[in-house]
Design an enzyme around this catalytic site. Structure first.
Site, mmCIF file in Angstrom:
data_model
loop_
_atom_site.group_PDB
_atom_site.id
_atom_site.type_symbol
_atom_site.label_atom_id
_atom_site.label_comp_id
_atom_site.label_asym_id
_atom_site.label_seq_id
_atom_site.Cartn_x
_atom_site.Cartn_y
_atom_site.Cartn_z
ATOM 1 N N HIS A 102 -5.155 -14.640 9.328
ATOM 2 C CA HIS A 102 -4.466 -13.369 9.104
ATOM 3 C C HIS A 102 -5.245 -12.144 9.590
ATOM 4 O O HIS A 102 -4.803 -11.023 9.387
ATOM 5 C CB HIS A 102 -4.094 -13.152 7.624
ATOM 6 N N PRO A 129 0.839 -1.215 0.000
ATOM 7 C CA PRO A 129 0.000 0.000 0.000
ATOM 8 C C PRO A 129 0.868 1.257 0.000
ATOM 9 O O PRO A 129 1.763 1.391 0.829
ATOM 10 C CB PRO A 129 -0.797 -0.096 1.305
ATOM 11 N N GLU A 130 0.638 2.123 -0.956
ATOM 12 C CA GLU A 130 1.345 3.403 -0.992
ATOM 13 C C GLU A 130 0.406 4.488 -0.469
ATOM 14 O O GLU A 130 -0.718 4.211 -0.088
ATOM 15 C CB GLU A 130 1.837 3.691 -2.418
ATOM 16 N N ARG A 139 22.910 17.268 -2.338
ATOM 17 C CA ARG A 139 22.596 15.846 -2.370
ATOM 18 C C ARG A 139 23.028 15.211 -3.687
ATOM 19 O O ARG A 139 22.329 15.312 -4.702
ATOM 20 C CB ARG A 139 21.075 15.638 -2.154
ATOM 21 N N ARG A 161 1.499 -10.933 5.750
ATOM 22 C CA ARG A 161 2.964 -10.934 5.919
ATOM 23 C C ARG A 161 3.415 -10.332 7.241
ATOM 24 O O ARG A 161 4.588 -10.406 7.579
ATOM 25 C CB ARG A 161 3.612 -10.228 4.723
#
Ligand SMILES: [Zn+2]
Length: 271
Positions: A91, A2-3, A152, A110
Site C-alpha cells: 500500500h 482524514p478531515e 437554501r 483503499r
C-alpha cells in the site's frame, strides 16, 4: 477518513523535511489511485526545489517553479517522511525522494487518494477552483454564512458539509459544532438567524483549531514507518455517542441519517 485538521497536521508534519529540498526521484509503485498518477510527474518534478508546502481544503500543495503536486489523502491515505533506506511496504504507492536522503511516502490501502500535477495555478485546478472559503479564514464569517443560506432550503448540517459553502467541515466537525452551538442539525439553513450563525461560526473555528492543536502532539509520527501519522484521538462531545447520555443534560444522544451520513444530536439541547 482524514478531515481538515488531519490534513493540516500532515502538512505541518512533512513541511520541515521537504521545504527547500530538491526532488531527486519519484518512484511510482501503483499509479491507479482515485485518478491515475500522471505519467509526466516523474520527469516534471525531478530536479525541482519545493518552494512551498500549502493546503487548500483537504488538498496539500507542493509548489515548485515548474508546477505543483496536488495530494489528496482520500479515505485512508497517510503521508510519512522516512529515510531512503526504509523498504516500502504493501500500500506504499508513491515515493518522492529528496536531496536530504528523505522520502515522502504515500500509503493508501483503499486508493481513494490522489497525486496530481499541474503547471497552472493550482487554485484554478478543476478540483479546487470552486471550493468555498477556508473555515479558519476571516472570509468565513457569520455574515457570509447567513447571506449564502437565505435561499437554501436544506438542513443546516448538509449545508455545512457542502464544500462549495465552506471547505473542511466534515461529518465529525459538523456534528460537533452544531451541538456546541445548540442548533438542531435538521433545522433549515435559511431559517437560522444571524446571531445563531455568529455562535455557529465561532464554534466551528474553535473546534477545528483545537483539533489542529491536538494533532500537533502526533507530529513525530510522521517519521515512523508504523504508527498513524495525522490521525489522532479527538475529544468528541456528541459524534459516535448514540444512546449515551448528553454531556450537558444527560438525555440519550439521538442518531439519525442525513444525506447518507450519520448525525448525532441531543433533542433537548439542540433546537
Ligand atoms: Zn442534551
Amino acid at each position: 477518513m482524514p478531515e481538515l485538521p488531519e490534513v493540516e497536521t500532515s502538512r505541518r508534519g512533512i513541511e520541515p523535511y521537504i521545504l527547500k529540498q530538491t526532488v531527486t526521484d519519484v518512484i511510482i509503485r501503483q499509479k491507479k489511485l482515485r485518478w491515475t498518477i500522471p505519467s509526466t510527474l516523474k520527469s516534471q518534478l525531478t530536479s525541482q526545489l519545493i518552494r512551498q508546502v500549502d493546503r487548500r481544503g483537504k488538498y496539500i500543495l507542493l509548489r515548485t517553479d515548474a508546477g505543483t503536486v496536488i495530494i489528496h489523502l482520500g479515505m485512508s491515505g497517510s503521508l510519512r517522511i522516512l529515510d531512503k533506506s526504509v523498504a516500502a511496504e504493501k500500500h506504499d504507492h508513491i515515493d518522492i525522494c529528496f536531496s536530504n536522503n528523505k522520502v515522502l511516502r504515500l500509503r493508501d490501502p483503499r486508493r481513494f487518494g490522489s497525486v496530481l500535477w499541474t503547471k497552472a495555478d493550482p487554485l484554478k485546478h478543476k478540483l479546487i477552483a470552486k471550493l468555498g472559503p477556508e473555515p479558519l479564514s476571516d472570509e468565513f464569517s457569520a455574515d457570509y454564512l447567513f447571506s449564502s443560506s437565505r435561499n437554501r432550503k436544506v438542513a443546516i448540517k448538509t449545508f455545512l458539509m457542502n464544500s462549495h459553502v465552506v471547505v473542511g467541515v466534515g461529518n465529525i466537525y459538523a456534528n460537533e459544532s452544531l451541538f456546541s452551538a445548540g442548533i438542531n442539525p435538521k433545522r433549515l439553513a435559511n431559517k437560522i438567524s444571524l446571531p445563531r450563525y455568529e455562535k455557529l461560526v465561532e464554534d466551528i473555528k474553535v473546534i477545528l483549531q483545537r483539533s489542529i492543536e491536538q494533532g500537533g502532539t502526533t507530529l513525530r509520527d510522521f517519521t515512523q514507518q508504523d504508527g498513524k501519522p495525522g490521525y489522532f484521538q479527538q475529544t468528541l462531545a456528541v459524534y459516535g455517542r448514540a444512546s449515551e447520555p448528553c454531556i450537558q443534560c444527560g438525555k440519550p444522544v439521538k442518531q439519525i441519517t442525513q444525506a447518507q451520513r450519520s448525525t448525532f444530536y441531543c433533542t433537548h439541547c439542540q433546537n
